[in-house]
Design a protein around this motif. Structure first.
Motif, mmCIF file in Angstrom:
data_model
loop_
_atom_site.group_PDB
_atom_site.id
_atom_site.type_symbol
_atom_site.label_atom_id
_atom_site.label_comp_id
_atom_site.label_asym_id
_atom_site.label_seq_id
_atom_site.Cartn_x
_atom_site.Cartn_y
_atom_site.Cartn_z
ATOM 1 N N GLU A 162 48.772 72.307 -34.866
ATOM 2 C CA GLU A 162 49.053 70.929 -34.438
ATOM 3 C C GLU A 162 50.510 70.744 -34.036
ATOM 4 O OE1 GLU A 162 48.214 67.644 -37.031
ATOM 5 O OE2 GLU A 162 46.236 68.461 -37.478
ATOM 6 N N ASN A 163 51.402 71.512 -34.710
ATOM 7 C CA ASN A 163 52.826 71.366 -34.428
ATOM 8 C C ASN A 163 53.245 72.057 -33.139
ATOM 9 O OD1 ASN A 163 52.901 70.104 -36.856
ATOM 10 N ND2 ASN A 163 53.831 71.788 -37.983
ATOM 11 N N GLN A 164 52.332 72.799 -32.535
ATOM 12 C CA GLN A 164 52.700 73.641 -31.413
ATOM 13 C C GLN A 164 52.033 73.182 -30.114
ATOM 14 O OE1 GLN A 164 52.321 77.626 -32.690
ATOM 15 N NE2 GLN A 164 53.504 78.471 -31.019
ATOM 16 N N LEU A 165 50.878 72.524 -30.227
ATOM 17 C CA LEU A 165 50.111 72.151 -29.037
ATOM 18 C C LEU A 165 50.346 70.685 -28.706
ATOM 19 C CD1 LEU A 165 46.786 73.856 -30.124
ATOM 20 C CD2 LEU A 165 48.587 74.811 -28.707
ATOM 21 N N PHE A 166 50.408 70.366 -27.421
ATOM 22 C CA PHE A 166 50.686 68.967 -27.076
ATOM 23 C C PHE A 166 50.085 68.566 -25.734
ATOM 24 C CE2 PHE A 166 53.956 71.862 -25.906
ATOM 25 C CZ PHE A 166 54.105 71.624 -24.565
ATOM 26 N N ALA A 167 49.730 69.544 -24.882
ATOM 27 C CA ALA A 167 49.267 69.195 -23.539
ATOM 28 C C ALA A 167 47.849 68.611 -23.589
ATOM 29 C CB ALA A 167 49.308 70.416 -22.637
ATOM 30 N N LEU A 168 47.382 68.105 -22.440
ATOM 31 C CA LEU A 168 46.077 67.455 -22.401
ATOM 32 C C LEU A 168 44.923 68.420 -22.207
ATOM 33 C CD1 LEU A 168 46.996 64.222 -20.496
ATOM 34 C CD2 LEU A 168 46.297 64.431 -22.888
ATOM 35 N N VAL A 214 43.802 72.814 -22.640
ATOM 36 C CA VAL A 214 44.149 74.133 -23.147
ATOM 37 C C VAL A 214 44.934 74.902 -22.091
ATOM 38 C CG1 VAL A 214 43.120 76.367 -23.731
ATOM 39 C CG2 VAL A 214 42.256 74.271 -24.796
ATOM 40 N N GLU A 215 44.418 74.842 -20.858
ATOM 41 C CA GLU A 215 45.039 75.582 -19.770
ATOM 42 C C GLU A 215 46.497 75.158 -19.557
ATOM 43 O OE1 GLU A 215 43.001 74.921 -16.130
ATOM 44 O OE2 GLU A 215 43.381 76.975 -15.458
ATOM 45 N N LYS A 216 46.733 73.859 -19.595
ATOM 46 C CA LYS A 216 48.093 73.353 -19.384
ATOM 47 C C LYS A 216 49.018 73.775 -20.519
ATOM 48 C CE LYS A 216 47.160 69.474 -16.397
ATOM 49 N NZ LYS A 216 46.417 68.208 -16.478
ATOM 50 N N ASP A 217 48.465 73.776 -21.728
ATOM 51 C CA ASP A 217 49.265 74.201 -22.868
ATOM 52 C C ASP A 217 49.699 75.650 -22.704
ATOM 53 O OD1 ASP A 217 50.418 73.422 -25.335
ATOM 54 O OD2 ASP A 217 48.611 72.276 -25.743
ATOM 55 N N VAL A 218 48.751 76.479 -22.292
ATOM 56 C CA VAL A 218 49.037 77.898 -22.147
ATOM 57 C C VAL A 218 50.028 78.136 -20.998
ATOM 58 C CG1 VAL A 218 48.006 80.174 -21.719
ATOM 59 C CG2 VAL A 218 46.815 78.524 -23.165
ATOM 60 N N ALA A 219 49.964 77.284 -19.964
ATOM 61 C CA ALA A 219 50.826 77.469 -18.784
ATOM 62 C C ALA A 219 52.236 76.931 -18.993
ATOM 63 C CB ALA A 219 50.188 76.782 -17.571
ATOM 64 N N PHE A 220 52.396 76.070 -19.984
ATOM 65 C CA PHE A 220 53.655 75.331 -20.145
ATOM 66 C C PHE A 220 54.905 76.215 -20.153
ATOM 67 C CE2 PHE A 220 56.966 73.402 -22.783
ATOM 68 C CZ PHE A 220 57.192 72.246 -22.070
ATOM 69 N N GLY A 221 54.880 77.246 -20.996
ATOM 70 C CA GLY A 221 56.049 78.120 -21.133
ATOM 71 C C GLY A 221 56.390 78.806 -19.825
ATOM 72 N N LEU A 222 55.342 79.210 -19.098
ATOM 73 C CA LEU A 222 55.541 79.945 -17.842
ATOM 74 C C LEU A 222 56.118 79.036 -16.762
ATOM 75 C CD1 LEU A 222 52.208 81.952 -17.765
ATOM 76 C CD2 LEU A 222 54.458 82.768 -18.445
ATOM 77 N N GLU A 223 55.626 77.786 -16.726
ATOM 78 C CA GLU A 223 56.154 76.838 -15.734
ATOM 79 C C GLU A 223 57.650 76.637 -15.950
ATOM 80 O OE1 GLU A 223 53.539 73.596 -16.463
ATOM 81 O OE2 GLU A 223 51.997 74.373 -15.104
ATOM 82 N N PRO A 227 43.315 70.203 -26.556
ATOM 83 C CA PRO A 227 43.541 70.970 -27.792
ATOM 84 C C PRO A 227 43.193 70.178 -29.060
ATOM 85 C CG PRO A 227 45.367 71.318 -26.299
ATOM 86 C CD PRO A 227 44.484 70.282 -25.664
ATOM 87 N N TYR A 228 43.461 68.855 -29.039
ATOM 88 C CA TYR A 228 43.213 68.098 -30.269
ATOM 89 C C TYR A 228 41.730 67.928 -30.598
ATOM 90 C CZ TYR A 228 42.630 64.122 -27.082
ATOM 91 O OH TYR A 228 42.211 63.308 -26.068
ATOM 92 N N GLU A 229 40.853 68.223 -29.623
ATOM 93 C CA GLU A 229 39.407 68.137 -29.882
ATOM 94 C C GLU A 229 38.867 69.405 -30.535
ATOM 95 O OE1 GLU A 229 37.939 65.782 -25.845
ATOM 96 O OE2 GLU A 229 37.530 67.913 -26.114
ATOM 97 N N LEU A 230 39.705 70.450 -30.563
ATOM 98 C CA LEU A 230 39.199 71.752 -30.995
ATOM 99 C C LEU A 230 39.282 71.914 -32.506
ATOM 100 C CD1 LEU A 230 40.961 73.920 -28.268
ATOM 101 C CD2 LEU A 230 38.669 72.923 -28.189
ATOM 102 N N SER A 231 38.535 72.908 -33.010
ATOM 103 C CA SER A 231 38.610 73.214 -34.442
ATOM 104 C C SER A 231 39.947 73.898 -34.714
ATOM 105 C CB SER A 231 37.475 74.151 -34.833
ATOM 106 O OG SER A 231 37.747 75.462 -34.377
ATOM 107 N N GLY A 232 40.320 73.979 -35.991
ATOM 108 C CA GLY A 232 41.584 74.610 -36.382
ATOM 109 C C GLY A 232 41.702 76.043 -35.875
ATOM 110 N N GLY A 233 40.609 76.794 -35.973
ATOM 111 C CA GLY A 233 40.615 78.183 -35.535
ATOM 112 C C GLY A 233 40.824 78.288 -34.038
ATOM 113 N N ASN A 273 36.091 74.372 -41.287
ATOM 114 C CA ASN A 273 37.002 73.417 -40.656
ATOM 115 C C ASN A 273 36.155 72.377 -39.945
ATOM 116 O OD1 ASN A 273 39.082 76.074 -40.208
ATOM 117 N ND2 ASN A 273 39.969 74.128 -40.790
ATOM 118 N N GLY A 274 36.510 71.113 -40.124
ATOM 119 C CA GLY A 274 35.769 70.058 -39.441
ATOM 120 C C GLY A 274 34.466 69.687 -40.125
#
Lengths: 293, 274
Positions: free
Chosen positions: A103-109, A111-120, A150-156, B37-38
């Protein structure tokens, strides 16, 4: 003419007399740490809370001294770069950091955007970004989730997205700070298996900060135990985890290893050789004692 | 006593987190809620102190329906320690943090001082009294959060993932500490993924999956039932797994704790050598 074909050992992290004191603190959090970590190693870094594990990891990717203020003495060299002379965004291409709580690491809307963020942020060409993002999502097993938030996903799943974001930078080293503590046991087991695959298939050096060694110990090639800011023990997992000293320090050694120790102390003739780290290995060692002589 | 009757809860975004949960927790019981989880574990315990109110069904604490009382009233009785201490901590010093709720509950200065010192000492935090919680490590912040709840002496203590970020020695302290709470007849409910910790503490286990309870029983019953555990994404403790591999030489499969394991093996060896 003879050719010497030796397997090259490449040092990816080197620290020398590394000492760091956070601003506002009187005592250093790590003292005199001298380590050499080679490419492809799978290192578990453990020790009592507050022993300096996290501080040491912050030195590996330049968060210390660039983000956390304080007094840095000694030297840290990562992938040939002196950490204090290179900015964190440059170091991020060599060392990726995965936190305890995704949760402390993900913020984009997505998954793809989150993964691309650092590269952009690196200003890479669009094609290259596309290629790396797809690759990282596939390797981390989140490609099917690329359009999800990302916030819709399970912890894993979230932790896998965090790993993908780090992988996209193509680092030589991944540092994971208790990456599974928020996951259910099955989810934790799968994450460790995946990390092990990255280590085996891509040769990525893994530094895993962990208290719970039951699931992870079997993957390690090396265990480093810290105490009071110093490296206290450093060696083969089976040796380090079976030392009485390690246990007394408060390291949570696997229960299979502990049972073996207890029975050995009772004088039970267990199968000699390697100290067990897993239930299978412990059972095998114990069966020896039941064989009729 | 906590009584939950056919509890259903739907979050505002439409996610159905609890889909018909019924259970009873008696005074002085020690319960671990485990599962995927969940699965709805945290959602369930947030109903115990009224942080969440049922969409359908009812939750009673000491016979009072949580729908009829405020969180502030319930909190006096049911203390909840959050999974992430950063959701709970906000004061400038550890001391102020621990004193905060006591002030809100209207305790006098002398009692506050006494309780704060007691709680800090209990959790090994006395040396950090004047330090900002945000200067501390994750494990230490977790203990500050625990101290701040224990200070007001609630009857029921809920700990959400108490072992995260704690080393083995601290977990052992936590275990002793829970045992101490039990001697004071307090009800302790933990939400946890830490199978090895549960194998050592041996509480009653409530296993959840997809908003429902899939099993409810003693630690020994639940942890030695691999099929049921797997349904809820839980893996048996290492000792139980070890004994599973020893089944073919006649050892029992219902062992969860390392010392019990040693005794069992010594006993069996004694018999086979006779």
């Amino acid at each position: 003419m003879r050719f010497m074909v030796a397997r090259e050992s490449v040092e990816v992290i080197k620290t020398e007399k590394l000492t760091f004191t956070y601003a506002g603190r009187n005592e250093p959090s790590i003292r005199d740490v001298g380590l050499s970590i080679e490419k492809g190693e799978f290192v578990i870094l453990t020790g009592p809370s507050g022993c300096g594990k996290t501080t040491l990891c912050r030195c590996f990717n330049g968060l210390i001294p660039h983000f956390y203020q304080g007094k840095l003495e000694g030297e840290v060299i990562v992938a040939g770069l002196k950490v204090n002379e290179h900015p964190t965004y440059e170091l991020a291409c060599h060392v990726g950091l995965v936190f305890q709580n995704p949760e402390n690491q993900l913020f984009a809307l997505s998954v793809e955007k989150d993964v691309a963020f650092g590269l952009e942020n690196l200003g890479l060409p669009r094609e290259e970004i596309r290629k790396r993002v797809d690759w990282a999502m596939k390797v981390a097993g989140v490609y099917e989730l690329k359009d999800r938030a990302p916030y819709e996903l399970s912890g894993g799943q979230q932790q896998r997205v965090a790993i993908a974001s780090v992988l996209a930078m193509r680092p030589e080293v991944i540092v994971l700070d208790e990456p599974t503590s928020f996951l259910d046991p099955l989810g934790a087991k799968r994450i460790f298996e995946d990390i092990y695959k990255l280590n085996q298939k891509l040769g990525i050096t893994v530094i895993l900060v962990e208290h719970r060694l039951d699931l992870a110990a079997k993957y390690a090639t090396r265990v480093i135990v810290m105490n009071d800011g110093r490296v206290l023990l450093d060696g083969d997992p089976r040796e380090v985890l079976s030392l009485e000293k390690t246990r007394l320090l408060g390291v949570g050694i696997p229960k299979a290893t502990r049972l073996y120790q207890l029975l050995k102390n009772d004088g039970i003739p267990l199968k000699s050789g390697k100290v067990p780290l897993t239930p299978e290995e412990a059972a095998e060692a114990i069966k020896e004692a039941f064989k009729s002589d | 006593m906590i009584e939950v009757k056919d509890l259903r809860f739907v979050y505002p975004n439409g996610v159905e987190a609890l889909r018909g949960v019924s259970l009873k927790i008696e005074d002085g019981e020690f319960v671990a809620i485990m599962g995927q989880n969940g699965a709805g574990k945290t959602t369930l315990v947030k109903h115990f102190n009224g942080l969440l109110k049922p969409t359908k069904g009812d939750v009673y604490v000491d016979g009072v329906n949580t729908k009829d009382v405020s969180v502030a009233t319930l909190a006096r009785k049911v203390g909840y320690v959050f999974q992430n201490p950063d959701h709970q901590l906000f004061c400038e010093s550890v001391e102020q943090e621990v004193a905060f709720a006591l002030k809100n509950f209207g305790f006098d200065q002398e009692t506050i001082e006494k309780r704060v010192s007691w709680a800090l000492q209990l959790l090994g935090l006395t040396q950090y009294r004047q330090v900002s919680p945000f200067m501390l490590s994750g494990g230490e912040r977790k203990r500050v959060a625990l101290a701040s709840v224990l200070a007001w002496d609630p009857k029921v203590v809920i700990l959400d993932e108490p072992t995260i970020g704690q080393d083995y020695a601290q977990k052992e302290k936590l275990r002793q500490f829970i045992m101490q709470l039990r001697t004071q007849k307090k009800t302790v409910v933990i939400v946890t993924h830490d199978v090895e910790f549960v194998a050592e503490c041996q509480p009653r286990i409530i296993l959840m999956k997809n908003g429902k309870i899939v099993a409810d029983g003693s630690a020994k019953e639940i942890l030695t039932n691999p099929e049921v555990l797997l349904q809820a994404s839980v893996i048996p403790p290492q000792i139980t797994q070890t004994f599973h591999y020893l089944k073919d030489i006649g050892l029992p499969t219902n062992v969860i704790d390392v010392y019990e394991a040693r005794e069992t093996i010594l006993e069996f060896l004694g018999e086979t050598k006779k």
